[in-house]
Design a protein around this motif. Structure first.
Motif, PDB file in Angstrom:
ATOM      1  N   GLU A 131      -9.716  -1.458   5.170  1.00  0.00           N
ATOM      2  CA  GLU A 131      -9.091  -0.163   5.421  1.00  0.00           C
ATOM      3  C   GLU A 131      -8.050  -0.306   6.525  1.00  0.00           C
ATOM      4  OE1 GLU A 131     -11.877   2.913   6.156  1.00  0.00           O
ATOM      5  OE2 GLU A 131     -12.969   2.558   4.317  1.00  0.00           O
ATOM      6  N   LEU A 132      -6.964   0.354   6.352  1.00  0.00           N
ATOM      7  CA  LEU A 132      -5.871   0.249   7.313  1.00  0.00           C
ATOM      8  C   LEU A 132      -5.994   1.322   8.389  1.00  0.00           C
ATOM      9  CD1 LEU A 132      -2.994  -0.421   4.780  1.00  0.00           C
ATOM     10  CD2 LEU A 132      -4.178  -2.077   6.209  1.00  0.00           C
ATOM     11  N   THR A 133      -7.092   1.272   9.135  1.00  0.00           N
ATOM     12  CA  THR A 133      -7.320   2.299  10.161  1.00  0.00           C
ATOM     13  C   THR A 133      -6.301   2.231  11.282  1.00  0.00           C
ATOM     14  OG1 THR A 133      -8.947   0.859  11.218  1.00  0.00           O
ATOM     15  CG2 THR A 133      -9.790   2.536   9.725  1.00  0.00           C
ATOM     16  N   TRP A 134      -5.765   1.051  11.540  1.00  0.00           N
ATOM     17  CA  TRP A 134      -4.763   0.952  12.595  1.00  0.00           C
ATOM     18  C   TRP A 134      -3.492   1.733  12.227  1.00  0.00           C
ATOM     19  CZ3 TRP A 134      -0.074  -1.395  11.512  1.00  0.00           C
ATOM     20  CH2 TRP A 134      -0.022  -2.159  10.352  1.00  0.00           C
ATOM     21  N   MET A 140      -0.046   8.200   1.141  1.00  0.00           N
ATOM     22  CA  MET A 140      -0.124   6.850   0.608  1.00  0.00           C
ATOM     23  C   MET A 140      -1.401   6.153   1.078  1.00  0.00           C
ATOM     24  SD  MET A 140       2.739   3.781   0.804  1.00  0.00           S
ATOM     25  CE  MET A 140       3.950   4.959   1.272  1.00  0.00           C
ATOM     26  N   LEU A 141      -1.774   6.342   2.323  1.00  0.00           N
ATOM     27  CA  LEU A 141      -3.000   5.738   2.840  1.00  0.00           C
ATOM     28  C   LEU A 141      -4.242   6.332   2.176  1.00  0.00           C
ATOM     29  CD1 LEU A 141      -2.190   5.418   6.634  1.00  0.00           C
ATOM     30  CD2 LEU A 141      -2.568   3.561   5.009  1.00  0.00           C
ATOM     31  N   SER A 142      -4.219   7.613   1.884  1.00  0.00           N
ATOM     32  CA  SER A 142      -5.351   8.244   1.199  1.00  0.00           C
ATOM     33  C   SER A 142      -5.526   7.658  -0.203  1.00  0.00           C
ATOM     34  CB  SER A 142      -5.148   9.743   1.093  1.00  0.00           C
ATOM     35  OG  SER A 142      -5.159  10.322   2.363  1.00  0.00           O
ATOM     36  N   ARG A 143      -4.424   7.491  -0.917  1.00  0.00           N
ATOM     37  CA  ARG A 143      -4.492   6.893  -2.249  1.00  0.00           C
ATOM     38  C   ARG A 143      -4.937   5.432  -2.186  1.00  0.00           C
ATOM     39  NH1 ARG A 143       1.157   8.146  -4.556  1.00  0.00           N
ATOM     40  NH2 ARG A 143       1.517   9.063  -2.544  1.00  0.00           N
ATOM     41  N   TYR A 144      -4.465   4.722  -1.167  1.00  0.00           N
ATOM     42  CA  TYR A 144      -4.860   3.325  -0.987  1.00  0.00           C
ATOM     43  C   TYR A 144      -6.354   3.221  -0.747  1.00  0.00           C
ATOM     44  CZ  TYR A 144      -5.413  -1.198   1.301  1.00  0.00           C
ATOM     45  OH  TYR A 144      -5.845  -2.446   1.657  1.00  0.00           O
ATOM     46  N   ARG A 145      -6.875   4.088   0.106  1.00  0.00           N
ATOM     47  CA  ARG A 145      -8.308   4.062   0.414  1.00  0.00           C
ATOM     48  C   ARG A 145      -9.139   4.390  -0.824  1.00  0.00           C
ATOM     49  NH1 ARG A 145     -10.274   7.110   5.609  1.00  0.00           N
ATOM     50  NH2 ARG A 145      -9.354   5.262   6.551  1.00  0.00           N
ATOM     51  N   ALA A 146      -8.688   5.323  -1.644  1.00  0.00           N
ATOM     52  CA  ALA A 146      -9.416   5.672  -2.871  1.00  0.00           C
ATOM     53  C   ALA A 146      -9.421   4.508  -3.860  1.00  0.00           C
ATOM     54  CB  ALA A 146      -8.788   6.905  -3.515  1.00  0.00           C
ATOM     55  N   ARG A 147      -8.281   3.837  -4.031  1.00  0.00           N
ATOM     56  CA  ARG A 147      -8.223   2.679  -4.922  1.00  0.00           C
ATOM     57  C   ARG A 147      -9.049   1.527  -4.379  1.00  0.00           C
ATOM     58  NH1 ARG A 147      -2.070   2.364  -5.303  1.00  0.00           N
ATOM     59  NH2 ARG A 147      -2.585   0.635  -3.953  1.00  0.00           N
ATOM     60  N   LEU A 148      -9.081   1.392  -3.073  1.00  0.00           N
ATOM     61  CA  LEU A 148      -9.846   0.314  -2.449  1.00  0.00           C
ATOM     62  C   LEU A 148     -11.333   0.472  -2.721  1.00  0.00           C
ATOM     63  CD1 LEU A 148      -8.995  -2.058  -0.655  1.00  0.00           C
ATOM     64  CD2 LEU A 148      -9.586  -0.673   1.313  1.00  0.00           C
ATOM     65  N   LYS A 149     -11.814   1.709  -2.695  1.00  0.00           N
ATOM     66  CA  LYS A 149     -13.232   1.960  -2.958  1.00  0.00           C
ATOM     67  C   LYS A 149     -13.592   1.658  -4.413  1.00  0.00           C
ATOM     68  CE  LYS A 149     -13.909   5.252   0.723  1.00  0.00           C
ATOM     69  NZ  LYS A 149     -14.194   6.627   1.102  1.00  0.00           N
ATOM     70  N   ASP A 150     -12.618   1.753  -5.306  1.00  0.00           N
ATOM     71  CA  ASP A 150     -12.872   1.397  -6.706  1.00  0.00           C
ATOM     72  C   ASP A 150     -13.011  -0.113  -6.894  1.00  0.00           C
ATOM     73  OD1 ASP A 150     -12.803   4.025  -7.490  1.00  0.00           O
ATOM     74  OD2 ASP A 150     -10.687   3.961  -8.085  1.00  0.00           O
ATOM     75  N   LEU A 151     -12.382  -0.880  -6.027  1.00  0.00           N
ATOM     76  CA  LEU A 151     -12.376  -2.332  -6.186  1.00  0.00           C
ATOM     77  C   LEU A 151     -13.479  -3.055  -5.414  1.00  0.00           C
ATOM     78  CD1 LEU A 151      -8.554  -3.017  -5.932  1.00  0.00           C
ATOM     79  CD2 LEU A 151      -9.960  -3.016  -7.979  1.00  0.00           C
ATOM     80  N   ALA A 199     -17.110  -3.043  -2.849  1.00  0.00           N
ATOM     81  CA  ALA A 199     -18.317  -2.313  -2.458  1.00  0.00           C
ATOM     82  C   ALA A 199     -18.242  -1.906  -0.987  1.00  0.00           C
ATOM     83  CB  ALA A 199     -19.552  -3.166  -2.705  1.00  0.00           C
ATOM     84  N   THR A 200     -17.772  -2.791  -0.147  1.00  0.00           N
ATOM     85  CA  THR A 200     -17.602  -2.479   1.266  1.00  0.00           C
ATOM     86  C   THR A 200     -16.130  -2.634   1.624  1.00  0.00           C
ATOM     87  OG1 THR A 200     -18.225  -3.033   3.519  1.00  0.00           O
ATOM     88  CG2 THR A 200     -18.243  -4.829   1.942  1.00  0.00           C
ATOM     89  N   THR A 201     -15.586  -1.646   2.299  1.00  0.00           N
ATOM     90  CA  THR A 201     -14.155  -1.652   2.601  1.00  0.00           C
ATOM     91  C   THR A 201     -13.886  -1.692   4.098  1.00  0.00           C
ATOM     92  OG1 THR A 201     -14.088   0.753   2.570  1.00  0.00           O
ATOM     93  CG2 THR A 201     -13.599  -0.374   0.505  1.00  0.00           C
ATOM     94  N   GLU A 202     -14.855  -2.099   4.889  1.00  0.00           N
ATOM     95  CA  GLU A 202     -14.694  -2.076   6.343  1.00  0.00           C
ATOM     96  C   GLU A 202     -13.478  -2.860   6.820  1.00  0.00           C
ATOM     97  OE1 GLU A 202     -18.038  -3.144   8.672  1.00  0.00           O
ATOM     98  OE2 GLU A 202     -19.387  -1.919   7.473  1.00  0.00           O
TER      99      GLU A 202
END
Length: 50
Positions: A35-38, A16-27, A29-32
């Motif tokens: 991203e739910l790194t925690w 789920m986190l991998s899919r979230y990160r991929a969708r986030l990059k589509d929306l 320019a910077t996802t710093e």
């Protein structure tokens, strides 16, 4: 049975986190800050403990 369930949930969370990160990059320019790194850290820690 407990370890099977924990493993299943960890795999599902990571997918789920991998899919979230991929969708986030589509929306964005910077996802710093978005991203739910925690959650990755918690999931990895639980995987190592169990």
């Amino acid at each position: 049975m407990f370890y099977v369930q924990v493993t299943l949930y960890l795999v599902l969370i990571m997918r789920m986190l991998s899919r979230y990160r991929a969708r986030l990059k589509d929306l964005f320019a910077t996802t710093e800050d978005r991203e739910l790194t925690w959650v990755w850290w918690i999931t990895t820690t639980i995987a190592l403990i169990s």
